[in-house]
Design a protein around this motif. Sequence first.
Motif, PDB file in Angstrom:
ATOM      1  N   ARG A 197     -12.020  11.025  22.721  1.00 52.52           N
ATOM      2  CA  ARG A 197     -12.959  12.119  22.468  1.00 52.52           C
ATOM      3  C   ARG A 197     -12.232  13.253  21.766  1.00 52.52           C
ATOM      4  NH1 ARG A 197     -14.229  10.964  27.804  1.00 52.52           N
ATOM      5  NH2 ARG A 197     -13.254  12.915  28.482  1.00 52.52           N
ATOM      6  N   PHE A 198     -12.954  13.952  20.889  1.00 48.49           N
ATOM      7  CA  PHE A 198     -12.335  15.049  20.150  1.00 48.49           C
ATOM      8  C   PHE A 198     -11.811  16.132  21.090  1.00 48.49           C
ATOM      9  CE2 PHE A 198     -12.728  19.294  18.285  1.00 48.49           C
ATOM     10  CZ  PHE A 198     -11.743  19.199  17.321  1.00 48.49           C
ATOM     11  N   THR A 199     -12.525  16.423  22.161  1.00 45.91           N
ATOM     12  CA  THR A 199     -12.066  17.449  23.095  1.00 45.91           C
ATOM     13  C   THR A 199     -10.731  17.070  23.724  1.00 45.91           C
ATOM     14  OG1 THR A 199     -13.444  16.425  24.818  1.00 45.91           O
ATOM     15  CG2 THR A 199     -14.376  18.314  23.626  1.00 45.91           C
ATOM     16  N   GLN A 200     -10.498  15.783  23.956  1.00 47.93           N
ATOM     17  CA  GLN A 200      -9.209  15.339  24.469  1.00 47.93           C
ATOM     18  C   GLN A 200      -8.098  15.600  23.453  1.00 47.93           C
ATOM     19  OE1 GLN A 200     -10.729  11.223  25.435  1.00 47.93           O
ATOM     20  NE2 GLN A 200      -9.355  11.506  27.179  1.00 47.93           N
ATOM     21  N   LEU A 201      -8.351  15.236  22.208  1.00 43.90           N
ATOM     22  CA  LEU A 201      -7.351  15.438  21.169  1.00 43.90           C
ATOM     23  C   LEU A 201      -7.042  16.913  20.977  1.00 43.90           C
ATOM     24  CD1 LEU A 201      -8.488  12.890  18.418  1.00 43.90           C
ATOM     25  CD2 LEU A 201      -6.882  12.551  20.311  1.00 43.90           C
ATOM     26  N   ARG A 202      -8.085  17.723  20.943  1.00 46.14           N
ATOM     27  CA  ARG A 202      -7.873  19.161  20.728  1.00 46.14           C
ATOM     28  C   ARG A 202      -7.102  19.784  21.890  1.00 46.14           C
ATOM     29  NH1 ARG A 202     -13.163  22.674  20.275  1.00 46.14           N
ATOM     30  NH2 ARG A 202     -13.209  22.086  22.479  1.00 46.14           N
ATOM     31  N   GLY A 203      -7.449  19.405  23.113  1.00 45.85           N
ATOM     32  CA  GLY A 203      -6.741  19.941  24.264  1.00 45.85           C
ATOM     33  C   GLY A 203      -5.272  19.564  24.255  1.00 45.85           C
ATOM     34  N   PHE A 204      -4.971  18.302  23.977  1.00 48.83           N
ATOM     35  CA  PHE A 204      -3.588  17.861  23.901  1.00 48.83           C
ATOM     36  C   PHE A 204      -2.851  18.590  22.780  1.00 48.83           C
ATOM     37  CE2 PHE A 204      -0.139  15.296  22.377  1.00 48.83           C
ATOM     38  CZ  PHE A 204       0.435  14.754  23.505  1.00 48.83           C
ATOM     39  N   TYR A 205      -3.486  18.674  21.625  1.00 50.78           N
ATOM     40  CA  TYR A 205      -2.874  19.333  20.468  1.00 50.78           C
ATOM     41  C   TYR A 205      -2.532  20.788  20.780  1.00 50.78           C
ATOM     42  CZ  TYR A 205      -2.487  21.370  15.790  1.00 50.78           C
ATOM     43  OH  TYR A 205      -2.047  22.036  14.674  1.00 50.78           O
ATOM     44  N   ASN A 206      -3.436  21.510  21.404  1.00 49.63           N
ATOM     45  CA  ASN A 206      -3.207  22.931  21.673  1.00 49.63           C
ATOM     46  C   ASN A 206      -2.021  23.150  22.608  1.00 49.63           C
ATOM     47  OD1 ASN A 206      -5.278  23.814  20.016  1.00 49.63           O
ATOM     48  ND2 ASN A 206      -6.786  23.917  21.660  1.00 49.63           N
ATOM     49  N   VAL A 207      -1.916  22.318  23.640  1.00 46.08           N
ATOM     50  CA  VAL A 207      -0.783  22.446  24.559  1.00 46.08           C
ATOM     51  C   VAL A 207       0.524  22.126  23.843  1.00 46.08           C
ATOM     52  CG1 VAL A 207       0.251  21.566  26.684  1.00 46.08           C
ATOM     53  CG2 VAL A 207      -2.197  21.969  26.587  1.00 46.08           C
ATOM     54  N   SER A 208       0.514  21.063  23.058  1.00 46.17           N
ATOM     55  CA  SER A 208       1.712  20.674  22.317  1.00 46.17           C
ATOM     56  C   SER A 208       2.122  21.742  21.321  1.00 46.17           C
ATOM     57  CB  SER A 208       1.468  19.347  21.590  1.00 46.17           C
ATOM     58  OG  SER A 208       2.620  18.920  20.897  1.00 46.17           O
ATOM     59  N   LEU A 209       1.170  22.279  20.572  1.00 46.04           N
ATOM     60  CA  LEU A 209       1.475  23.289  19.559  1.00 46.04           C
ATOM     61  C   LEU A 209       2.055  24.546  20.196  1.00 46.04           C
ATOM     62  CD1 LEU A 209       1.433  24.197  16.617  1.00 46.04           C
ATOM     63  CD2 LEU A 209      -0.929  24.962  16.965  1.00 46.04           C
ATOM     64  N   ALA A 210       1.512  24.972  21.322  1.00 45.57           N
ATOM     65  CA  ALA A 210       2.038  26.166  21.993  1.00 45.57           C
ATOM     66  C   ALA A 210       3.494  25.963  22.382  1.00 45.57           C
ATOM     67  CB  ALA A 210       1.189  26.479  23.228  1.00 45.57           C
ATOM     68  N   GLN A 211       3.821  24.798  22.903  1.00 46.51           N
ATOM     69  CA  GLN A 211       5.195  24.504  23.297  1.00 46.51           C
ATOM     70  C   GLN A 211       6.113  24.468  22.078  1.00 46.51           C
ATOM     71  OE1 GLN A 211       6.040  20.554  24.855  1.00 46.51           O
ATOM     72  NE2 GLN A 211       7.280  21.452  26.482  1.00 46.51           N
ATOM     73  N   LEU A 212       5.662  23.851  21.012  1.00 49.33           N
ATOM     74  CA  LEU A 212       6.477  23.733  19.807  1.00 49.33           C
ATOM     75  C   LEU A 212       6.699  25.084  19.133  1.00 49.33           C
ATOM     76  CD1 LEU A 212       4.802  20.478  18.539  1.00 49.33           C
ATOM     77  CD2 LEU A 212       7.222  20.704  19.137  1.00 49.33           C
TER      78      LEU A 212
END
Length: 251
Positions: A197-212
Amino acid sequence: MVSLAPSVCRVLAAAVAGLPVVSMQPSAQAAAVPFPSVESSARSLSVTLPEEPKASALPYIITPERRALLNTIRFAEGTWKGGRDLGYRVMFGGGLMASLDRHPNRVIRSSRYASAAAGAYQFMPFTWDLVKRSIGVQGFGPEAQDQGALFLVQRRKAMGLTDTGVMSPKLAALLAPEWASFPTLRGVSFYGQPVKRFTQLRGFYNVSLAQLRQIRDRRRELLSRREPAEQQQGVGVRRPVCTGPTVLCGL
């Protein structure tokens, strides 16, 4: 990459701690996915600063935005493995390659499907041949796979959207023909296969981007402290080799 089997990615329960707050709230499922510690040497945390000297002749610099997308592709394709480099060895069906010298080009059969997809981004053999011809990567190691995935992102005309740092439905849809686990604008797989689901991808992406971005800022701070010391020692100031996240160094 186009896969002929349902996603093998499973969400594991773990808390993501010490990350900056992001503007979009990640889904509870994405927030539960384990991420490496910022002190980890995992490649999923490796980013390039435009002002740093170029380390290799490969074409793509890897900004936090690009790395976050690469991590999200791994999450969607079932090769995340907690962000560990083990994900670069995954073959279709979940088995591991013994060597990263070359693409294994081995068809694995399951009860329903058969596929030769391999690596963190589940490259099919013919796709990997295209990558090698186009950007000249050697072997099938993590760096080569990262560069190959970014080549495919650019080939799908999605690099500009990637560099904005926003996981949008349009970005996911542009990549859907390349990775079957990404949803089209209708929310289904381009190939009629299981899809995230797009919401899953967006949620994962946002957490990863913040860490990076946190890692990038720390590295930038360390670099700024190091330069005056090098000047005093007569080393000189490092000059930027790239300007802006959309520049493809070496082209």
